[in-house]
Write an enzyme that holds these catalytic residues in place. Structure first.
Site, PDB file in Angstrom:
ATOM      1  CG  ASN A 270      -1.572   1.091   1.690  1.00  0.00           C
ATOM      2  OD1 ASN A 270      -1.004   2.165   1.734  1.00  0.00           O
ATOM      3  ND2 ASN A 270      -2.824   0.912   2.010  1.00  0.00           N
ATOM      4  NE  ARG A 271      -0.174   4.426  -5.648  1.00  0.00           N
ATOM      5  CZ  ARG A 271      -0.753   5.073  -6.646  1.00  0.00           C
ATOM      6  NH1 ARG A 271      -1.310   6.251  -6.447  1.00  0.00           N
ATOM      7  NH2 ARG A 271      -0.797   4.556  -7.849  1.00  0.00           N
TER       8      ARG A 271
END
Ligand SMILES: Cc1cc2nc3c(=O)[nH]c(=O)nc-3n(C[C@H](O)[C@H](O)[C@H](O)COP(=O)(O)OP(=O)(O)OC[C@H]3O[C@@H](n4cnc5c(N)ncnc54)[C@H](O)[C@@H]3O)c2cc1C
EC number: 1.4.3.16
Length: 502
Positions: A270-271
């Site tokens: 996840n960023r």
């Protein structure tokens, strides 16, 4: 006080030269309305749209898929998305994307088989560069007789009379103009340039947020800024196509450690998590020695060319401010609290909640750009005349007289301050310090007599936008989505609500 020159009236005025503005203008023109586009920089060649990867993701036109898609958006937004906007996005995306396909502007669509029938779910240019979409679209716009383009003109203020929009104050070469309009669409994009490390261009100074605030509109979710963990900063600046990490590329720190090894998806985590892990490293380098070179040549040839050009040098990487989830509070038909004033694209808030899914920002411009065009045209059609067709000089009494100074230094201090104290990892002390600094800069800009009025107004807009971001960050005493507080690292159910700035 500067004089204001009246330059006529139009049915619909659209502010911005990116995709949201272009879709809105094109759609309004289809209803036979006179449309004026006001853009600081060239239409189709400015803002985030032209430098984007052109990736559009959207729900297939299939009932069950739409339902699960809706849930995915809301989960990514950590349950604070505006549900009406999510419903509208999911319901209309597929059909609006069909409309774009008919324009033949360089998008290639992918389909998948669901219940024995093919459904579209993805579109991008080949190669994945936004300019292959934005430039053809701007060429179509230029063929429309009822669309006038004012390039190089900057919208400064939305002019409102009795809660109804009546036009825009505009700047060009140190002069002020008034354009009367029955309806106005704000499509000025985001404000990533408020941060010193950013993927955004220098025209994205948060003008739309500041104009909306000056017009008395509420802004929502301003604390949620997506930091993009895929950008090289030295010896060349370039976006990294994340898929290379599933083809052998990796991030290493200054000790040569693959610091994302502890996560199952490694660099494709996840960023938010990846950005935070990067924030805690001293240096980060992109290692593509073991990356599949044929894949790179096919999917990101420009990154590959740079890799060859600088072979032997270490490629430095940093997370960058990329996308603002928050923005002007809108209704599902893109209307706002001011009659005749509409808003679409990145400048609008609420759809994504606390974080957005990849490929949804461009689909957002498609869906809400079209709606804004249609709604503004209908609204303009319902008005026989605009409330006022000239403005008093006092409208611009907050704008300074011309002098010889430059606010560049103030802008840079502000951008560094935002990066260091209201960036990826936040805490109360840093945020308070950031707030004090911004207030100090606000005093400095008030007394500055600029050589270029535009620089001064942009700086003022950056200060207003930064204040909204910082105030929202201070208020939200939890971590949620893209907002991470090291002093409140957990998500708190009591904070499952929105912060609105007036
Ligand atoms: C490097 C990069 C890659 C991206 N890739 C993707 C992707 O592949 N998929 C995806 O979904 N999203 C992507 N995004 C996000 C997406 O590109 C943007 O959210 C989207 O393009 C915003 O479109 P917009 O029309 O709202 O604003 P923009 O395209 O940013 O346009 C704003 C326009 O308004 C003008 N303007 C600003 N202020 C004023 C003013 N005061 N007066 C007049 N004009 C003004 C600007 O000059 C500009 O023309 C990416 C973003 C970046 C930075």
């Amino acid at each position: 006080m500067l004089q204001i020159m009246n330059i006529g009236i139009t049915d619909v005025a659209v502010i911005g030269g990116g995709l949201a503005a272009m879709y809105a203008a094109l759609e309004a023109s289809n209803y036979d309305k006179s449309v004026v586009i006001i853009s600081k920089k060239p239409v189709g060649r400015s803002g985030a749209s032209v430098i984007s990867k052109s990736v559009h993701r959207f729900p297939p036109d299939h009932l069950k898929e739409k339902l699960s898609y809706k849930n995915k958006i809301i989960e990514a937004g950590r349950y604070i998305n505006n549900r009406d906007l999510v419903d509208t996005f999911v319901e209309h995306a597929s059909q609006k994307m069909d409309n774009i396909e008919k324009l033949k502007v360089g998008l290639n669509f992918k389909e998948k088989l669901i219940d024995g029938k093919n459904h579209k779910y993805f579109a991008a240019c080949k190669p994945k560069m936004g300019k292959h979409l934005t430039i053809p679209l701007s060429n179509i716009i230029k063929t429309k007789d009822n669309i006038n383009i004012m390039e190089g003109y900057m919208a400064v203020q939305i002019v409102i009379e009795r809660d109804t929009v009546c036009g825009i104050l505009i700047e060009n070469k140190n002069r002020l103009y008034f354009l009367g309009a029955k309806a106005v669409v704000i499509a000025t994009g985001g404000g990533g340039y408020n941060y010193i490390q950013t993927s955004n261009t220098n025209d994205l100074t948060g003008d739309g947020y500041a104009m909306a605030l000056r017009a008395g509109l509420p802004l929502i979710d301003m604390e949620f800024i997506q930091f993009y963990p895929y950008r090289t900063v030295y010896p060349f600046q370039h976006d990294i196509f994340p898929d290379i990490f599933s083809h052998g590329a990796k991030y290493l720190n200054e000790k040569g450690e693959r610091f994302m090894d502890k996560y199952p998806k490694k660099e494709l985590e996840n960023r938010d998590i990846l950005s935070r892990e990067m924030f805690f490293q001293k240096e980060i380098y992109l290692n593509i020695e073991d990356c599949d070179k044929d894949f790179m040549k096919e999917e990101c040839d420009d990154l590959y060319d740079n890799y060859l050009k600088y072979k032997g040098e270490q490629i430095k990487v940093s997370p960058v401010a990329h996308f603002m989830m928050g923005g002007v509070k809108i209704n599902a038909d893109t209307s706002t609290d001011v009659r005749g004033l509409f808003c679409c694209g990145e400048v609008a808030g609420g759809l994504h909640g606390a974080n957005r899914l990849a490929g949804h920002a461009l689909t957002e411009t498609v869906v809400f750009g079209h709606i804004a065009g249609e709604e503004s045209a209908h609204y303009a059609g319902s008005k026989t005349k605009i409330s006022v067709n000239f403005v008093k000089e006092e409208t611009a009494n907050w704008v300074p007289n011309i002098g010889e100074e430059s606010p560049t230094n103030i802008k840079n201090i502000l951008r560094r301050n935002m990066w260091e104290s209201a960036g990826i990892v936040r805490n109360e002390d840093d945020l308070q310090r950031a707030k004090d600094k911004v207030e100090e800069l606000e005093q400095q800009i008030k007394n500055l007599k600029p050589l270029k009025l535009r620089d001064w107004i942009e700086c003022q807009n950056m200060i207003q936008t930064s204040k909204m971001i910082i105030d929202s960050c201070i208020l939200r005493k939890e971590s949620r989505g893209a907002h991470y507080r090291s002093d409140f690292p957990e998500e708190d159910i009591n904070w499952q609500r929105n912060i609105i700035i007036n």
